[in-house]
Design a protein around this motif. Structure first.
Motif, PDB file in Angstrom:
ATOM      1  N   ALA A 182      49.148  46.085  40.039  1.00  0.00           N
ATOM      2  CA  ALA A 182      48.632  45.041  38.813  1.00  0.00           C
ATOM      3  C   ALA A 182      46.893  44.434  39.110  1.00  0.00           C
ATOM      4  CB  ALA A 182      49.728  43.475  39.530  1.00  0.00           C
ATOM      5  N   LEU A 183      46.184  44.956  40.654  1.00  0.00           N
ATOM      6  CA  LEU A 183      45.026  44.272  40.631  1.00  0.00           C
ATOM      7  C   LEU A 183      44.374  44.211  39.670  1.00  0.00           C
ATOM      8  CD1 LEU A 183      45.380  44.794  44.949  1.00  0.00           C
ATOM      9  CD2 LEU A 183      46.326  42.464  42.882  1.00  0.00           C
ATOM     10  N   SER A 184      42.961  43.753  39.714  1.00  0.00           N
ATOM     11  CA  SER A 184      41.902  44.448  38.410  1.00  0.00           C
ATOM     12  C   SER A 184      41.173  45.484  39.968  1.00  0.00           C
ATOM     13  CB  SER A 184      40.822  43.354  38.374  1.00  0.00           C
ATOM     14  OG  SER A 184      40.198  42.856  40.174  1.00  0.00           O
ATOM     15  N   PRO A 185      40.043  45.963  39.054  1.00  0.00           N
ATOM     16  CA  PRO A 185      39.910  47.209  39.964  1.00  0.00           C
ATOM     17  C   PRO A 185      38.907  46.329  41.583  1.00  0.00           C
ATOM     18  CG  PRO A 185      39.032  47.908  37.709  1.00  0.00           C
ATOM     19  CD  PRO A 185      39.760  46.067  37.812  1.00  0.00           C
ATOM     20  N   ARG A 186      38.132  44.856  40.836  1.00  0.00           N
ATOM     21  CA  ARG A 186      37.820  44.403  42.275  1.00  0.00           C
ATOM     22  C   ARG A 186      38.592  44.009  43.041  1.00  0.00           C
ATOM     23  NH1 ARG A 186      32.726  46.046  44.015  1.00  0.00           N
ATOM     24  NH2 ARG A 186      30.860  44.163  43.781  1.00  0.00           N
ATOM     25  N   GLU A 187      39.443  43.142  42.520  1.00  0.00           N
ATOM     26  CA  GLU A 187      40.721  42.914  43.506  1.00  0.00           C
ATOM     27  C   GLU A 187      41.194  44.467  44.373  1.00  0.00           C
ATOM     28  OE1 GLU A 187      43.851  40.973  40.567  1.00  0.00           O
ATOM     29  OE2 GLU A 187      42.038  39.257  40.813  1.00  0.00           O
ATOM     30  N   GLY A 188      41.199  44.970  43.939  1.00  0.00           N
ATOM     31  CA  GLY A 188      41.920  46.026  45.047  1.00  0.00           C
ATOM     32  C   GLY A 188      41.052  46.736  45.774  1.00  0.00           C
ATOM     33  N   GLU A 189      39.718  46.636  45.380  1.00  0.00           N
ATOM     34  CA  GLU A 189      38.772  47.113  46.306  1.00  0.00           C
ATOM     35  C   GLU A 189      38.485  46.454  47.606  1.00  0.00           C
ATOM     36  OE1 GLU A 189      34.984  46.832  44.125  1.00  0.00           O
ATOM     37  OE2 GLU A 189      35.000  49.054  43.340  1.00  0.00           O
ATOM     38  N   VAL A 190      38.671  44.781  47.180  1.00  0.00           N
ATOM     39  CA  VAL A 190      39.078  43.890  48.648  1.00  0.00           C
ATOM     40  C   VAL A 190      39.823  44.366  48.593  1.00  0.00           C
ATOM     41  CG1 VAL A 190      39.284  41.368  48.834  1.00  0.00           C
ATOM     42  CG2 VAL A 190      37.409  42.359  47.125  1.00  0.00           C
ATOM     43  N   GLY A 215      40.286  46.505  57.890  1.00  0.00           N
ATOM     44  CA  GLY A 215      40.081  45.328  59.269  1.00  0.00           C
ATOM     45  C   GLY A 215      39.198  44.924  58.939  1.00  0.00           C
ATOM     46  N   GLY A 216      38.346  44.410  57.242  1.00  0.00           N
ATOM     47  CA  GLY A 216      37.463  44.012  57.561  1.00  0.00           C
ATOM     48  C   GLY A 216      36.981  42.711  57.316  1.00  0.00           C
ATOM     49  N   SER A 217      36.297  41.480  58.340  1.00  0.00           N
ATOM     50  CA  SER A 217      36.307  40.412  58.118  1.00  0.00           C
ATOM     51  C   SER A 217      35.500  39.571  56.495  1.00  0.00           C
ATOM     52  CB  SER A 217      35.703  39.838  59.234  1.00  0.00           C
ATOM     53  OG  SER A 217      33.672  39.648  58.798  1.00  0.00           O
ATOM     54  N   GLU A 229      29.717  44.605  52.101  1.00  0.00           N
ATOM     55  CA  GLU A 229      30.690  46.053  51.649  1.00  0.00           C
ATOM     56  C   GLU A 229      30.203  46.051  49.882  1.00  0.00           C
ATOM     57  OE1 GLU A 229      34.094  47.351  53.233  1.00  0.00           O
ATOM     58  OE2 GLU A 229      33.755  49.340  51.648  1.00  0.00           O
ATOM     59  N   LEU A 230      31.108  45.223  49.378  1.00  0.00           N
ATOM     60  CA  LEU A 230      30.849  44.785  48.118  1.00  0.00           C
ATOM     61  C   LEU A 230      29.988  44.216  47.269  1.00  0.00           C
ATOM     62  CD1 LEU A 230      34.915  44.358  48.032  1.00  0.00           C
ATOM     63  CD2 LEU A 230      33.629  46.785  47.889  1.00  0.00           C
ATOM     64  N   PHE A 231      28.898  43.474  48.396  1.00  0.00           N
ATOM     65  CA  PHE A 231      27.746  43.279  47.469  1.00  0.00           C
ATOM     66  C   PHE A 231      28.147  41.950  46.756  1.00  0.00           C
ATOM     67  CE2 PHE A 231      24.429  45.968  48.999  1.00  0.00           C
ATOM     68  CZ  PHE A 231      25.614  47.194  48.759  1.00  0.00           C
ATOM     69  N   MET A 232      29.316  41.545  47.512  1.00  0.00           N
ATOM     70  CA  MET A 232      29.706  40.089  46.777  1.00  0.00           C
ATOM     71  C   MET A 232      29.438  38.634  47.776  1.00  0.00           C
ATOM     72  SD  MET A 232      33.464  40.534  46.565  1.00  0.00           S
ATOM     73  CE  MET A 232      33.702  41.843  45.663  1.00  0.00           C
ATOM     74  N   ALA A 257      37.988  33.722  46.824  1.00  0.00           N
ATOM     75  CA  ALA A 257      39.035  33.949  46.328  1.00  0.00           C
ATOM     76  C   ALA A 257      39.959  35.108  45.742  1.00  0.00           C
ATOM     77  CB  ALA A 257      37.819  33.752  44.473  1.00  0.00           C
ATOM     78  N   HIS A 258      38.393  36.260  45.547  1.00  0.00           N
ATOM     79  CA  HIS A 258      39.526  37.557  45.425  1.00  0.00           C
ATOM     80  C   HIS A 258      40.928  37.697  46.059  1.00  0.00           C
ATOM     81  CE1 HIS A 258      37.014  39.226  42.082  1.00  0.00           C
ATOM     82  NE2 HIS A 258      36.176  39.647  42.996  1.00  0.00           N
ATOM     83  N   VAL A 259      40.713  37.542  47.828  1.00  0.00           N
ATOM     84  CA  VAL A 259      42.129  37.688  48.727  1.00  0.00           C
ATOM     85  C   VAL A 259      43.113  36.557  48.213  1.00  0.00           C
ATOM     86  CG1 VAL A 259      42.771  37.154  51.230  1.00  0.00           C
ATOM     87  CG2 VAL A 259      40.712  37.817  50.672  1.00  0.00           C
TER      88      VAL A 259
END
Length: 230
Positions: free
Chosen positions: A169-177, A184-186, A193-196, A203-205
């Motif tokens: 159900a997540l968008s591709p970017r939300e899935g990456e996050v 375990g990333g902060s 890592e994701l260049f944002m 917001a994605h979380v």
């Protein structure tokens, strides 16, 4: 009976220390944790409770940011107390601190909404670090606990399929996050890592939590692990 520390007058939310409630049926453990944490700049133990039944009233009176929760206590146990706390509006974060590291205990605590799971032999500096990280919404586990979770080779087929379906159900970017959170990333590490920006990561979380009906980042990590993505 819960012990309450007097509040400090004149402090605003921006300058007050992190407020910690210690819940353990062992008075010596409570005293040791309180002494250790009260000696750390930026952290204050605002009260203690000896049973999970005392936690709701203590949370109402003291508004803790983080609750250090024992797992096994007479009366209301730590899992039940955590579930009740996390169902409340604007709940405090919970770190389970226990001597029991059985897989079922770990998973029950995390699924109940705990943001961390530490063993009582955890060094003091790591407990302090855990309080600070969990207060920021970042999960933390004892290294031994992490290994136990990662070594769970047999993921139930039903859990795997449900996790995959939920994450679809997540968008591709939300899935990456979500996957980065599971690793375990902060927020800052994920942003790099994701260049944002960090704000975009947050917001994605938030969107992931809303879409999946989850309470915190730890539950995102569990779902991603169930799906075999982290």
């Amino acid at each position: 009976m819960a012990r309450v520390n007097a509040s400090e007058p004149g402090q605003t939310s921006s300058d007050r220390p992190l407020r910690v409630l210690v819940v353990d049926d062992d008075a010596l453990v409570r005293a040791g944790l309180a002494m250790m944490l009260d000696g750390v700049h930026g952290i204050r133990v605002v009260g203690e409770a000896a049973d999970g039944a005392e936690v709701p009233a203590a949370a109402d009176a003291l508004a803790p940011d983080v609750v250090l929760m024992d797992l096994r206590m007479p009366g209301v146990d730590g899992i039940t107390a955590t579930v009740r706390l996390r169902r409340r509006p604007d709940p405090p974060e919970v770190i389970v601190l226990t001597t029991f590291d059985a897989d079922e205990n770990i998973l029950r605590a995390l699924r109940a909404g705990a943001g961390g799971f530490l063993l009582k032999d955890t060094p003091p500096d790591r407990i302090v670090q855990a309080v600070r990280r969990v207060a920021e919404g970042e999960p933390i586990l004892s290294p031994r606990v992490t290994r136990r979770l990662m070594e769970r080779a047999a993921v139930q087929a039903g859990a795997y399929e449900r996790a995959r379906e939920a994450l679809a159900a997540l968008s591709p970017r939300e899935g990456e996050v979500a996957v980065a959170v599971a690793r375990g990333g902060s927020n800052a590490e994920i942003a790099a890592e994701l260049f944002m920006t960090v704000a975009t990561v947050k917001a994605h979380v938030s969107h992931v939590l809303d879409k999946l009906g989850l309470d915190n980042r730890t539950q995102i990590a569990l779902l991603a692990h169930d799906a075999g993505l982290a």
